[in-house]
Each structure stands twice: as structure tokens, then as C-alpha cells.
Design an enzyme around this catalytic site. Structure first.
Site, PDB file in Angstrom:
ATOM      1  N   GLU A 146       0.815  -1.216   0.000  1.00 51.91           N
ATOM      2  CA  GLU A 146       0.000   0.000   0.000  1.00 51.91           C
ATOM      3  C   GLU A 146       0.852   1.271   0.000  1.00 51.91           C
ATOM      4  O   GLU A 146       0.453   2.306  -0.543  1.00 51.91           O
ATOM      5  CB  GLU A 146      -0.972  -0.033   1.185  1.00 51.91           C
ATOM      6  CG  GLU A 146      -1.794   1.222   1.416  1.00 51.91           C
ATOM      7  CD  GLU A 146      -2.614   1.675   0.194  1.00 51.91           C
ATOM      8  OE1 GLU A 146      -2.973   0.819  -0.649  1.00 51.91           O
ATOM      9  OE2 GLU A 146      -2.859   2.902   0.082  1.00 51.91           O
ATOM     10  N   HIS A 206       3.726   1.812  -1.668  1.00 55.03           N
ATOM     11  CA  HIS A 206       4.017   2.115  -3.073  1.00 55.03           C
ATOM     12  C   HIS A 206       2.769   2.629  -3.792  1.00 55.03           C
ATOM     13  O   HIS A 206       2.818   3.595  -4.563  1.00 55.03           O
ATOM     14  CB  HIS A 206       4.487   0.848  -3.812  1.00 55.03           C
ATOM     15  CG  HIS A 206       5.733   0.237  -3.260  1.00 55.03           C
ATOM     16  ND1 HIS A 206       5.713  -0.898  -2.475  1.00 55.03           N
ATOM     17  CD2 HIS A 206       7.039   0.578  -3.382  1.00 55.03           C
ATOM     18  CE1 HIS A 206       6.959  -1.219  -2.145  1.00 55.03           C
ATOM     19  NE2 HIS A 206       7.784  -0.352  -2.674  1.00 55.03           N
ATOM     20  N   GLY A 215       8.764   8.043  -0.501  1.00 53.00           N
ATOM     21  CA  GLY A 215       8.063   7.745   0.748  1.00 53.00           C
ATOM     22  C   GLY A 215       8.870   8.172   1.963  1.00 53.00           C
ATOM     23  O   GLY A 215      10.071   7.927   2.032  1.00 53.00           O
ATOM     24  N   LYS A 274       8.837   6.904   4.762  1.00 47.85           N
ATOM     25  CA  LYS A 274       9.340   5.714   5.459  1.00 47.85           C
ATOM     26  C   LYS A 274      10.866   5.647   5.383  1.00 47.85           C
ATOM     27  O   LYS A 274      11.543   5.358   6.369  1.00 47.85           O
ATOM     28  CB  LYS A 274       8.690   4.480   4.831  1.00 47.85           C
ATOM     29  CG  LYS A 274       9.410   3.179   4.937  1.00 47.85           C
ATOM     30  CD  LYS A 274       9.438   2.564   6.298  1.00 47.85           C
ATOM     31  CE  LYS A 274       9.869   1.107   6.179  1.00 47.85           C
ATOM     32  NZ  LYS A 274      10.657   0.793   5.016  1.00 47.85           N
ATOM     33  N   ASP A 275      11.421   5.905   4.182  1.00 52.64           N
ATOM     34  CA  ASP A 275      12.874   5.887   4.017  1.00 52.64           C
ATOM     35  C   ASP A 275      13.407   7.310   4.184  1.00 52.64           C
ATOM     36  O   ASP A 275      13.819   7.961   3.222  1.00 52.64           O
ATOM     37  CB  ASP A 275      13.229   5.321   2.636  1.00 52.64           C
ATOM     38  CG  ASP A 275      12.702   3.899   2.471  1.00 52.64           C
ATOM     39  OD1 ASP A 275      12.903   3.086   3.380  1.00 52.64           O
ATOM     40  OD2 ASP A 275      12.065   3.610   1.438  1.00 52.64           O
ATOM     41  N   SER A 290       6.511  -2.393   4.603  1.00 50.02           N
ATOM     42  CA  SER A 290       7.818  -2.584   3.984  1.00 50.02           C
ATOM     43  C   SER A 290       7.793  -3.895   3.236  1.00 50.02           C
ATOM     44  O   SER A 290       7.194  -4.875   3.698  1.00 50.02           O
ATOM     45  CB  SER A 290       8.911  -2.634   5.055  1.00 50.02           C
ATOM     46  OG  SER A 290      10.102  -3.181   4.507  1.00 50.02           O
ATOM     47  N   SER A 291       8.469  -3.927   2.090  1.00 50.50           N
ATOM     48  CA  SER A 291       8.564  -5.182   1.348  1.00 50.50           C
ATOM     49  C   SER A 291       9.288  -6.239   2.168  1.00 50.50           C
ATOM     50  O   SER A 291       9.132  -7.430   1.934  1.00 50.50           O
ATOM     51  CB  SER A 291       9.320  -4.959   0.032  1.00 50.50           C
ATOM     52  OG  SER A 291       8.655  -3.978  -0.736  1.00 50.50           O
ATOM     53  N   ARG A 292      10.070  -5.803   3.163  1.00 51.41           N
ATOM     54  CA  ARG A 292      10.834  -6.756   3.975  1.00 51.41           C
ATOM     55  C   ARG A 292      10.013  -7.354   5.117  1.00 51.41           C
ATOM     56  O   ARG A 292      10.486  -8.272   5.790  1.00 51.41           O
ATOM     57  CB  ARG A 292      12.095  -6.091   4.521  1.00 51.41           C
ATOM     58  CG  ARG A 292      13.130  -5.800   3.436  1.00 51.41           C
ATOM     59  CD  ARG A 292      14.446  -5.298   4.015  1.00 51.41           C
ATOM     60  NE  ARG A 292      15.505  -5.292   3.015  1.00 51.41           N
ATOM     61  CZ  ARG A 292      15.905  -4.215   2.316  1.00 51.41           C
ATOM     62  NH1 ARG A 292      15.313  -3.055   2.522  1.00 51.41           N
ATOM     63  NH2 ARG A 292      16.870  -4.316   1.431  1.00 51.41           N
TER      64      ARG A 292
END
Lengths: 284, 284
Positions: free
Chosen positions: A35, A37, A147, A149-150, A185-187
Site C-alpha cells: 500500500e 508504493h 516515501g 518511510k525511508d 515494507s517489502s521486507r
């Protein structure tokens, strides 16, 4: 939506659209969409005539012991998700397309890229900045969407754009979170069920830090200690860093007197997660 | 011709012209114009709708013991010369305009920037590449015109453009020479009358090297020895380097089997001059 694989094909399409006066917005990604991205894509689609999303897992920003090989990849699902929000072009270049030869030229990012995540991941931000500059030169967008986030990546890229006079605006989008507050996160898919439950402590700790500042605490060291304590008590995590920094320059802040960023990086098992919160300081 | 001092003013003018479909050519310079610069401008004017010439003495590419302070400056004459060949915009930014803050982000040029002139002038090519990238981002030209006189600079910039996907073509123009063969350079005015006479040996030595190759000599070392001997015999010069290298990669060539570049840097008194010749090798 068109999926495009070569620089040349993408440049051709965009040159034509640009000549028609279309505005081009750009969202760089490493795929494995969530979500977070999608929220960038939605905003880009809303604000531009044409939206280009790049999907490239960039080896240059992974260290030799990091998760490049197992980084999540799901092109089919990514195509569906980007298409569903009306992205115009999904640019999926091969490694050969982006690095036809080993690079001789890199972007050197300076101090802002060598602290915090840059200290834990040597060369990471040089890899990020270099590939983002390459992608900006291929796409030549009016706006790039990143984003929050980073947070350090945002600071590094903004600084690169300022220092190198890159003709692009930057839009920063807020971090998307799961219902329990964990930053998407993709992680996150690497987490075991226990680690996933424990990881909620990140957001909890950040919110506590913000609350302390709101209630008048101005001693950065004290806030950091309390955040660390909360993280270590409530989980099996090992802390990489907890820091309070200036928003654009990322200089550490001891005595809080203006808006700051609380940034954290924590490992749950082998999975390293980052999160951050911007804290507004009133009555400066 | 308009003389423009700010990024913003230049970008505004060029955005308008670009929207009208005009092609933009660009000649970056440090001023103190001579026929070499003017030949680049003429070619740019001929091949593009709009010609932008930048004039900026870039501190970043001078070492602490180099000639930044005394580098020749003559804006009035430069304006007349550029105007006379129908340059459209002479961009003369202040230091503050190009470096509003100390840079954190630089272009790191790799091995090609650390040999030869890069070895003698540490940081020089990083300074060149960084300012050229900044200027390219401000001007956003279709074509950049560079002089072959600065052969290693050409190689570094071409490599940067390739590595970073910069959307610009490169045109290399031949070295302009005085009647006696001395390569034109803004630094030639530093030479005393004796040094000026001695400096002719540079071109003479390069032509001898080219002749040796044309007559079948393939041993790079032997050619370099003969060039050095000629320079030292015929003048008061001290040699910085004489080298035979590959044309694009600047890798040293011991055994000549394809086209090469003979490059030299020599000091006459305190004045360091460079020159080079491309030698075509037939019957590969």
C-alpha cells in the site's frame, strides 16, 4: 498500462508525450508493491498527466551480506497493482539495461549518506543516489515521489537534487502503516509470526518519543534511552540505532529546539526494519 | 546576445524556447576566450537553434596550490567575442549561484579521473565532472561541445554521460593551434617570451610520435622515450607525463595495435601545459 523494458523505448514514448506538453511524474521502486508504493502511485497519477513507475532491484545499494538474492520479487502481482491505479508506464529494465558495463562514475553523497543507515550499510546511499540519478536522467520527470518511510533516503536524494541542480520537484508521501501501526515494507514478509508481533514496538516507541517531546522533554539523550528501553523490553529485537536528527540535514540533535525526526533501525532475527516520525516543536 | 547571471533567469528563457521546439547547444567554458573557444561556439551556433555558453571559473577543479586566483579573466572582451559569433546566451553565474552552500554531493569519476592529469591534480576531474553535471542540469542542452585539447576531460565527461544516462550528445572539436603549432590555451599568457618559444616543442614532439607510429613503430615505451628526449633537449621544460593511451578508456597502451592518443603534460617555469594527438593505426 504499458510495461517497458528498455531506456530507449521509454525515452521515445516520453519524448513524444513531453512534446505534447504532458507533465510527467515518477515513482522509483524496487517492486514487491504494498500500500505504501500504491499510495505514491495514486498521488502521482492524480497530480500528473503521465505516471512512470520504475521497478528495478538495484544491486548497487545492497551490501555483499545483504538480502539482494532473496529480495521479494513478484512481477505479475506488481503489474496488476500498478495497472489498477492507472499508472501509464511500468519501467522494468534488466540489469544489463541499467549497468551495461561496470560503472566508473558514481554519485558521492557525503556525510549525510555515511551516518545511521549509511554507517550500517556502507555504500548503500551511494548506490541509491547513483541509480536514482540514472533513472531521473532516463525519465526526466517534472516530479519525483518518495516515501517518508525511508527518511534518510529522502534526505540524501533531496540533497543530491539541490547540489546537482537536477530539474525535478520532490513530493514526500507519508508512511503507510498496517492496522497495528507497523510501517509497511517489502521486507515485512521476512518476519516470523513472533517477530511480526514484536515489530509493533517500533511504531509504539516512536509515538512515545513524540509524546515525550510534546509534553516538553527537550533532552534528546533521555528520549533515546527511553525509546531503547521500550524496544528492548517489549521484544527480542537488537537495536541498530535510535537517533534524533534535524529534518533536512540529518545532523544529530542533543537539545531539541525545533522540528526533529526520530529515526530507528532495529533487527528482528535477520530482518532489519527502519521507521521514523517527524515531531513538530511548537513555541520555538 | 544576452548575458545572464542566474540559474532561474536562464532556465526561464530556455524553458520557453524549448517549448517552441528549439534545439539548444551548450559550450561550457572558464572564459579568457581564444580561437579554441570561438571555434566551439561557431560550430554550436551552426548546428543548433540556440547557443548557450557558460563562463564560470570553477574553484572546485583547482587544487590549493594552483592558479585559481590568477586565472585570466576578461569579461568585457569575452562578451564581445561571444557576441561576434552570434551566441544567444552567455551564462555568467556568480560563485554563490553555483555553490550557494558547500556541496555534500559530488560526481566521483573513478579510475579514468585519477591517472595522468588526475594524478598530478588530485580532485581536478571530480571538480570538472561535478560542475559540468550541474551546468548540464541547468541548461538541459541537446548537445554539449568540448575541445579535444583537454582530452582526458573529454574522456571523463563522456564516461559520466554514459554511466549516468545523461540525455545529451557530445561533439568533440579539434584543438586550435597558433601558427607555430602551440595548442591554444588561456594559460599560454603566463609564458615568458623564452618559455613561449620553447613551448613549440610540445606539438613537435607529438607530431614526431605520430610519425613513428605511422612508420610502423609499435613499442609504446620506445616512442615515449623519444618524445621525452626531444622535449628535454629542445627546452627548459620539466615533464609531468608523456603517455600513450586508449582513446576512450585512457588505459595505457604498451603495444600499439589500434588507434591511440599520445598525451603530454609539461611545465615551463610555473606554467603547466597539456597537449595531445590522436593517432590512427591502419592495417589492424
Amino acid at each position: 498500462m504499458k510495461v517497458i523494458k528498455t531506456n530507449k523505448a521509454l525515452r521515445g514514448k516520453l519524448a513524444f508525450l513531453r512534446s505534447q506538453g504532458k507533465s510527467i511524474g515518477f515513482v522509483p521502486t524496487m517492486g514487491a508493491f504494498h500500500e505504501g508504493h500504491v499510495s505514491l502511485m495514486r498521488r502521482c497519477v492524480k497530480e500528473n498527466d503521465i505516471t512512470v513507475v520504475s521497478l528495478f532491484v538495484n544491486p548497487l545499494q545492497f551490501g555483499p551480506r545483504e538480502d539482494l538474492a532473496r529480495y521479494p520479487r513478484n512481477l505479475k502481482r506488481d503489474i496488476e497493482m500498478a495497472s489498477a491505479v492507472n499508472v501509464d508506464f511500468l519501467f522494468v529494465p534488466s540489469l544489463q539495461e541499467i549497468y551495461p558495463e561496470p560503472l566508473s562514475t558514481f554519485v558521492q553523497v557525503g556525510k549525510i549518506g555515511n551516518i545511521l543507515c549509511g554507517a550500517s550499510r556502507p555504500g548503500h546511499f551511494q548506490g541509491v543516489a547513483t541509480v536514482v540519478l540514472k533513472l531521473l536522467n532516463i525519465v526526466q520527470p517534472c516530479v519525483i515521489y518518495l516515501g517518508q518511510k525511508d527518511a534518510q533516503q529522502v534526505a540524501v536524494i533531496k540533497r543530491m537534487i539541490f547540489d546537482l541542480n537536477i530539474p525535478v520537484s520532490v513530493v514526500i508521501c507519508p508512511t503507510s502503516r498496517e492496522a497495528d501501526g507497523l510501517a509497511m515494507s517489502s521486507r515485512n514478509i521476512y518476519l516470523s509470526p513472533t517477530e511480526r508481533r514484536d515489530a509493533v514496538v517500533l511504531n509504539k516507541a516512536l509515538r512515545m518519543g513524540a509524546r515525550l517531546i510534546a509534553f516538553g522533554e527537550r533532552d534528546g539523550g533521555k528520549i533515546i534511552s527511553k525509546i531503547k528501553k521500550l524496544i528492548l523490553e517489549g521484544s527480542s529485537a537488537s537495536i541498530d540505532y535510535v537517533s534524533i536528527v534535524e529534518i533536512s540535514g540529518f545532523a544529530p540533535v542533543r537539545r531539541i529546539s525545533k522540528d526533529v525526526l526520530i529515526v530507528i533501525a532495529v533487527k528482528f532475527g535477520t530482518t532489519r526494519l527502519i521507521d521514523n516520525v517527524i515531531v513538530k516543536v511548537h513555541g520555538k
